[in-house]
Motif scaffolding. Structure first.
Motif: not given
Length: 544
Positions: A182-183, A448-451, A455-459, A484-487
């Motif tokens: 999915p990513l 663009g925001l949805v996609v 991407v973030l959701a897949c990670y 946590a770092a990505v958040i």
């Protein structure tokens, strides 16, 4: 008890059954859609004659998944099952002995899963003997090149990094299989949206160039998992990332000792006691702070993740060095982002310790120097010109979105400067919206925001699934730090456009790729053989 009773009652209620029927109906309608079929391959799934395919398997039948498979794995791979470049079994005798005699070459080749082949006397022309060596070089180039990019990302110019990544990407396609996930699909879609945004831009020339650059940097999140499949390779890439961070820390420390004074990006009437801000190799204290929000948690996690005592000590010292650099950036957004990172990490590892978070925050005023504390508390000071400036920029950005919410205005400062003056309050001047969410909508529209969120959701999906299955403490610590770092980094995006500096964007996708590679390499079933039990090159590949 009462919760389970309530859910059992709801499950049998007329409302709940009606809601379930409505959702099933909507699913059938959606799955009959031609557009949805592009993503899920639902029509082909129905033709599978009774075979029950999991949702992710259905995704692999979709148009975009097949497009990604064609691009990354190629027709040759489909026909023969093999890529063009594969590691040879033998090298010329002299060259093999020379390479095997080098500690550095042995270290890198063993850790990066590109072992030096055994020597064999060449019987034919010289070109026949060198051909296997050249084939090995083409096979090794993607992973060695990606390691070099990871090391140099915070230091070298943007276009130099792009030039290095082009051959890395091409030879990765020719030598490594890419897993279609999915990513992968989400990134392909995001790249497509970026190029569409470039064509629809107010300044197509500059926006299309930015779209090409950003797309190349985003592909790093797919290249790293493709070339970094062994545990030893993942550990080595962590160390390479931290080596690059260490270089920035040393440069920052030198700037402190040398009394470096650059552009402070401050209201000097309010912050008269701040004489310098560390920028290191990134040229801007806020940008450097964004980078450190990713680097500090990884360095701290490696103290517990790595097994070698010397590496633990080095990572502990590096964590302290980078923390000092982060404090001396005087970046309020980075301070808050690191606090959020720590809070999320604690929440993931042990929820009960969250209650200690407030007392810990109360001790901060007694630990920070007055200048840093004054800088942090200025977040709530509306007379600060920096805060007032951001608010005015946000107001103007929202006005643009009201008119361009569907298509966006295009990527880059040139497109922003072309449109923003018509919407800016009080003749405000800016290069971007100082907010990641607003900036994505401004540039690429709501699609663009949805996609991007996809991407973030897949990670996060990959990392959370790994956390659910991981039982070893050091693996959980590393996975929690990578999440946590990505958040924390994204939280900083609420007050700044964290992708304005393309090197930081590259580092973010490198970090994401390392997270995916880590989860894949360490997520083997308990009864599966450990590929790293025997080092690829004896004595060289055990970094954990």
């Amino acid at each position: 008890m009462w919760v389970s009773v309530i859910f059992r009652w709801m499950d049998g209620s007329l409302f709940f059954r009606g809601l379930t029927a409505v959702m099933d109906f909507l699913r059938k309608v959606a799955m009959g859609s031609f557009i949805v079929g592009w993503f899920t391959g639902e029509d082909r799934r129905q033709r599978e004659k009774g075979r029950d395919i999991e949702p992710e398997g259905a995704l692999k039948l979709g148009f975009f998944a097949e497009l990604a498979d064609t691009v990354f794995n190629g027709w040759q791979s489909r026909l023969s099952g093999e890529k063009l470049f594969r590691p040879p079994k033998n090298w010329p005798q002299g060259l093999s002995n020379l390479a095997r005699g080098s500690w550095v070459v042995g270290l890198l080749s063993g850790s990066l899963a590109t072992p030096i082949p055994d020597g064999k006397a060449a019987k034919g022309p010289l070109s026949d003997g060198l051909r296997p060596a050249l084939t090995w070089a083409f096979f090794a180039l993607p992973v060695w090149g990606m390691a070099a990019v990871t090391l140099a990302a915070p230091a070298l110019p943007t276009m130099v990094m792009a030039g290095l990544l082009v051959p890395v990407f091409l030879f990765a396609i020719l030598s490594r299989p890419f897993e279609i996930t999915p990513l992968t699909v989400a990134l392909i879609l995001f790249i497509a949206v970026n190029f569409l945004g470039g064509f629809l831009s107010a300044t197509p020339g500059s926006s299309l160039r930015i779209a090409a650059l950003v797309s190349l940097f985003m592909l790093v999140a797919l290249i790293i998992p493709a070339v970094c499949r062994e545990k030893s390779s993942v550990d080595f890439f962590f160390l390479v990332f931290l080596a690059g961070a260490g270089l920035t820390g040393i440069v920052g420390l030198y700037q402190v000792l040398a009394g470096y004074v650059g552009q402070l990006y401050l209201d000097m009437e309010v912050f008269w006691d701040i004489r310098f801000r560390v920028v290191s190799t990134l040229g801007n204290p806020n940008v450097y702070g964004m980078y450190l929000v990713l680097a500090v948690p990884l360095a701290a996690a490696c103290v517990f993740f790595l097994k070698h005592p010397l590496l633990k000590i080095l990572c502990a010292g590096l964590t302290g060095l980078l923390l000092v650099n982060l404090l001396l950036t005087y970046s309020r957004g980075s301070y808050l982002a690191l606090a959020i990172t720590v809070g999320v990490f604690v929440l993931i590892m042990e929820k009960r310790f969250v209650v200690l978070f407030i007392p810990a925050l109360m001790t901060v005023p007694f630990l920070l120097p007055p200048a840093m504390m004054n800088r942090l508390l200025s977040i709530f000071d509306m007379t600060d010109t920096s805060a007032a400036f951001r608010i005015s920029i946000w107001r103007g950005s929202v006005r643009i979105i009201q008119d361009f919410w569907m298509s966006g205005i295009g990527q880059g400062a040139e497109a922003f400067n072309r449109i923003f003056p018509y919407y800016a309050p009080a003749a405000a001047v800016a290069e971007h919206s100082h907010n990641l969410i607003l900036q994505v909508i401004l540039e690429l529209g709501i699609v663009g925001l949805v996609v991007f969120i996809a991407v973030l959701a897949c990670y996060f999906r990959v990392m959370v699934n790994f956390l659910r299955r991981a039982t070893e403490l050091r693996l959980r610590l590393m996975a929690a730090a990578l999440v946590a770092a990505v958040i924390g980094f994204l939280f900083q995006g609420l007050t700044d456009h964290v992708f304005y500096n393309f090197r930081v964007l590259l580092v973010f996708y490198i970090f994401m790729g390392l997270g995916i590679a880590f989860a894949k390499a360490y997520d083997a079933p308990p009864d599966a053989p450990n590929k790293d039990d025997t080092p690829i090159v004896s004595g060289y590949s055990d970094f954990s």
